[in-house]
Each structure stands twice: as structure tokens, then as C-alpha cells.
Design an enzyme around this catalytic site. Sequence first.
Site, PDB file in Angstrom:
ATOM      1  N   GLU A 223      52.879 -22.290  22.804  1.00  0.00           N
ATOM      2  CA  GLU A 223      54.333 -22.160  22.570  1.00  0.00           C
ATOM      3  C   GLU A 223      55.113 -22.270  23.889  1.00  0.00           C
ATOM      4  O   GLU A 223      56.093 -21.564  24.112  1.00  0.00           O
ATOM      5  CB  GLU A 223      54.665 -20.880  21.804  1.00  0.00           C
ATOM      6  CG  GLU A 223      54.129 -20.953  20.385  1.00  0.00           C
ATOM      7  CD  GLU A 223      54.830 -20.084  19.376  1.00  0.00           C
ATOM      8  OE1 GLU A 223      56.033 -19.820  19.538  1.00  0.00           O
ATOM      9  OE2 GLU A 223      54.161 -19.695  18.413  1.00  0.00           O
ATOM     10  N   GLY A 224      54.647 -23.178  24.759  1.00  0.00           N
ATOM     11  CA  GLY A 224      55.264 -23.390  26.062  1.00  0.00           C
ATOM     12  C   GLY A 224      54.569 -22.524  27.097  1.00  0.00           C
ATOM     13  O   GLY A 224      54.531 -21.296  26.956  1.00  0.00           O
TER      14      GLY A 224
ATOM     15  N   PRO B 165      48.586 -35.826  23.054  1.00  0.00           N
ATOM     16  CA  PRO B 165      47.768 -35.915  24.275  1.00  0.00           C
ATOM     17  C   PRO B 165      48.615 -36.151  25.535  1.00  0.00           C
ATOM     18  O   PRO B 165      48.313 -35.595  26.587  1.00  0.00           O
ATOM     19  CB  PRO B 165      46.850 -37.113  23.990  1.00  0.00           C
ATOM     20  CG  PRO B 165      46.732 -37.131  22.503  1.00  0.00           C
ATOM     21  CD  PRO B 165      48.062 -36.680  21.982  1.00  0.00           C
TER      22      PRO B 165
ATOM     23  N   GLN C  76      37.756  -3.833  33.844  1.00  0.00           N
ATOM     24  CA  GLN C  76      37.386  -3.244  35.153  1.00  0.00           C
ATOM     25  C   GLN C  76      37.180  -1.727  35.037  1.00  0.00           C
ATOM     26  O   GLN C  76      36.203  -1.186  35.558  1.00  0.00           O
ATOM     27  CB  GLN C  76      38.488  -3.565  36.177  1.00  0.00           C
ATOM     28  CG  GLN C  76      38.123  -3.229  37.605  1.00  0.00           C
ATOM     29  CD  GLN C  76      36.986  -4.111  38.134  1.00  0.00           C
ATOM     30  OE1 GLN C  76      36.752  -5.197  37.612  1.00  0.00           O
ATOM     31  NE2 GLN C  76      36.282  -3.639  39.142  1.00  0.00           N
TER      32      GLN C  76
END
Length: 380
Positions: A364-365, A128, A337
Site C-alpha cells: 500500500e505504498g 512489474p 531480542q
Amino acid sequence: MIGFTPDARQLEIKEKYRDFVNRWVIPNRLKYDQLAEFPWEIVKAAYNEGIMNGPMPSKFGGNDYSILDGALASEELGAGCIGIGISIDANTLALTPLYLAANDAQQKKFFGLINDQKAVAAYALTEPNAGSDVAGIKSSAIKHGDKYLLNGHKRYITNAEASSFITVFALTNPEKGARSLTAFVVPTDSPGIEIKPRLQKMGQKASVQNELIFHDVEIPEENRLGDEGTGFLIAMKTFDRTRTGVAALSVGNARAAYEIALKWAKNRIQFGAPITANQGVSFMLADMATEIEAARLLTWNAAWAYDNGLKVASKLSAMSKLFASDVGMKVTTDAVQVMGGEGYSTEFAVEKMMRDAKLCQIYEGTNQIQRLVISKSILK
Ligand SMILES: Cc1cc2nc3c(=O)[nH]c(=O)nc-3n(C[C@H](O)[C@H](O)[C@H](O)COP(=O)(O)OP(=O)(O)OC[C@H]3O[C@@H](n4cnc5c(N)ncnc54)[C@H](O)[C@@H]3O)c2cc1C
């Protein structure tokens, strides 16, 4: 001489995954998008057909895939459904610390368990209060005799509720902070592990995430991967191997959305002509095709650099994840779109592809963290 054509063996890999995706993933993707549960039937089929754990050693049940082979496979999975694809690829993520740091006995034991039982593993780094800032991890594994006692809280752990074991990163000496970060293999049925209800989320719903709370979980010393204090390096080296997989999933998802939008646009008549007669539409399609091509080539280059042990591999894998996931977001949004109301409806799965694309910019970052990796590399 520079070559960009996969060889015969690599084309076979692509074909094998494409065939699996056509039979198992595409027919079930909308069902799992609604059910939002772990796709067990597909993962079992993936085990039966040699789709799981591709980059792991064949002596332990994998396919000995290079990272480039893995990128080819992940693009096909992504073209079917990133959520199902990441349920498969997150297993590789969880096994990679074992591939990198486990001794032979540990590899035999845990890869054996995974393959014999067609089981699933999870990778637990995030907490967290420690997402982008991995050095902020607070979970601890304190040694008592020949065991460690694990306490702490992990969040967003993919595959956790479905897993047989979890690769957990924890501090062996909280006073030393991240310098004592260490990786452990923790069987999920160990007493003291609390698995919270799964995360409700926007996309990639076929993949499940849980919070985990550890209350005095006993880990035998033989489940420690590498020496104490090597966890940070193992975690970062893991991402160097797996980021191109996320990039490839993004490329596959973008490709699928583009192909659906292209086919649809050619047949959609407005003002008496196919909508592709308008440059406003055809140029959007041209940009989509160009961006997918560029993202794929960067991903292949990053994977190739890793396979060839080049120093730039870490920077390139961050670049590929950043670029391909941004392309994935843009191309899927443009596909919606191009298709107007049909794109926004669930019928063609393009709106799902757009929802699914977003997460690749985060896990993953995040892409801000990829920019941090890239800028550190070019400024040092
Ligand atoms: C569906 C899902 C699946 C996941 N699966 C796993 C898993 O299997 N195992 C695991 O360990 N983790 C997993 N994660 C965690 C994931 O890797 C993190 O969510 C991610 O790294 C970002 O951390 P955070 O959510 O705490 O965001 P934060 O770190 O709080 O970031 C919030 C925002 O601030 C930005 N930010 C933070 N620091 C900086 C900085 N220095 N410079 C610029 N911008 C910054 C971020 O880019 C982001 O935009 C998963 C997450 C999700 C949502």
C-alpha cells in the site's frame, strides 16, 4: 474537548474482533504460516460472524463502520495474525473503489455477489514496471463497441487466486498515459485471465499473491467504475481510506509481540533475578510500550480526521502507516531480542510477528512513498 476512549459501541467492535481472533485466528496462525495458503475456513467464519467488509454499507452486507471503527477492528486482527488479517482487509481494499465510485446498480450487483457467495475480491494496481510509480502503468483497456478489451500484466495481487472478481486499473488511452487510468470490475473467471502460481515470501504467509496476465479479456462497459480517466484519483482516494488499516494491523502485531515478551521476561530468571531487573531489558520494554501507544494514537487521529472530512487526513494517514509500520518492525525485533533464543524459536510466534511486520513497510505504498506524500503536503 479531546477524548481518546472508544465509546461503548466501539468497545463492542473491539470485543467482537478480539473474540473472533481468539477462537479462529490465534489457534490457526502457525498452521497457515506453514501452509502458506488462503485461509478459506477463517474467511468463511468471518463472513458468518459479521467480521468481513466492516466499512462497507450495511444495505450491501457491510457494517457501516467508520474508518476509526475499522482501525479498532484491524488492530485486533493484527494482534492475531497480520497475514490472516490482510486476507480479510484486502477484501475491503478491493471493494473500496466500488464504495467510492460505483453506481447503485453496480454496488448492488457486486456487493451482492460478494455477500451471497461469501466470496473474495482483489485489487490490481501494481505491475512489474509500475510499483511505487503508479503513473507508469501500461495495462490497457481499449473500447470496442460496448466492451473494453483488457491486456496487460499485474504483479503481487493479494487474494487474486481466491477472488471472484478483481478491481483492475488500466489505461483506456495509452497515449494519454495515467490521465486515462480507469478502474474496472473484472470477474476472475473471464476468459483470457491467466493467474500465475502464488508468490513465495518471507512473512504474512496466510495471505496469497499472484501475478495476473490479461489476454484480450472482455469487460462489459457497465463494469467500468466512474468515468474514463478517473482511475488515478480512485486509487489514491482508496489508499486514503485503507492506509490507517495497515497502520492498525501493525499496531496490533506489535502489541501482541510486546505482550508475549513482557510476560516471558517477567518470569525468566538469569543471574538470580528476573531479566526485567536489568535496565537493559526493562528500558527496551518501556520503549516498546511507548512506541505502541504513540503509533495507536496517530492511527486513531488519522482515522478520525478522515471520518470528519479534514483536509489533513491524507497526510495523517500516510504518517500513521509510516510510523506504525516502523514501530511494528522495531517492536517485534526487540521482542525477539528480549526473549533471546525463545524469541527466535517458532514456539511463541514472535519470530513470525517480526517477519510479518516487514511487509507493512512495503505494501500500500512503501514508507519512502509515504514520506513523499507527507513531504509534498508540508512543502506545498
Ligand atoms: C506481499 C505483497 C502484497 C501486495 N499486494 C498488492 C495488492 O493487493 N495490489 C496491488 O496492486 N499491489 C500489491 N502489492 C504491491 C506493493 O504495493 C508494491 O510492492 C509497492 O508499492 C512497491 O512497489 P515495488 O515492489 O515495485 O517497489 P519499487 O517501486 O521498485 O521500489 C523499490 C524501492 O525503491 C524505493 N523507491 C521507489 N521510488 C522512490 C522514490 N521516488 N523515492 C524514494 N524511494 C523510492 C521504494 O521505496 C523501495 O524501497 C503487494 C506487494 C507485496 C510484496
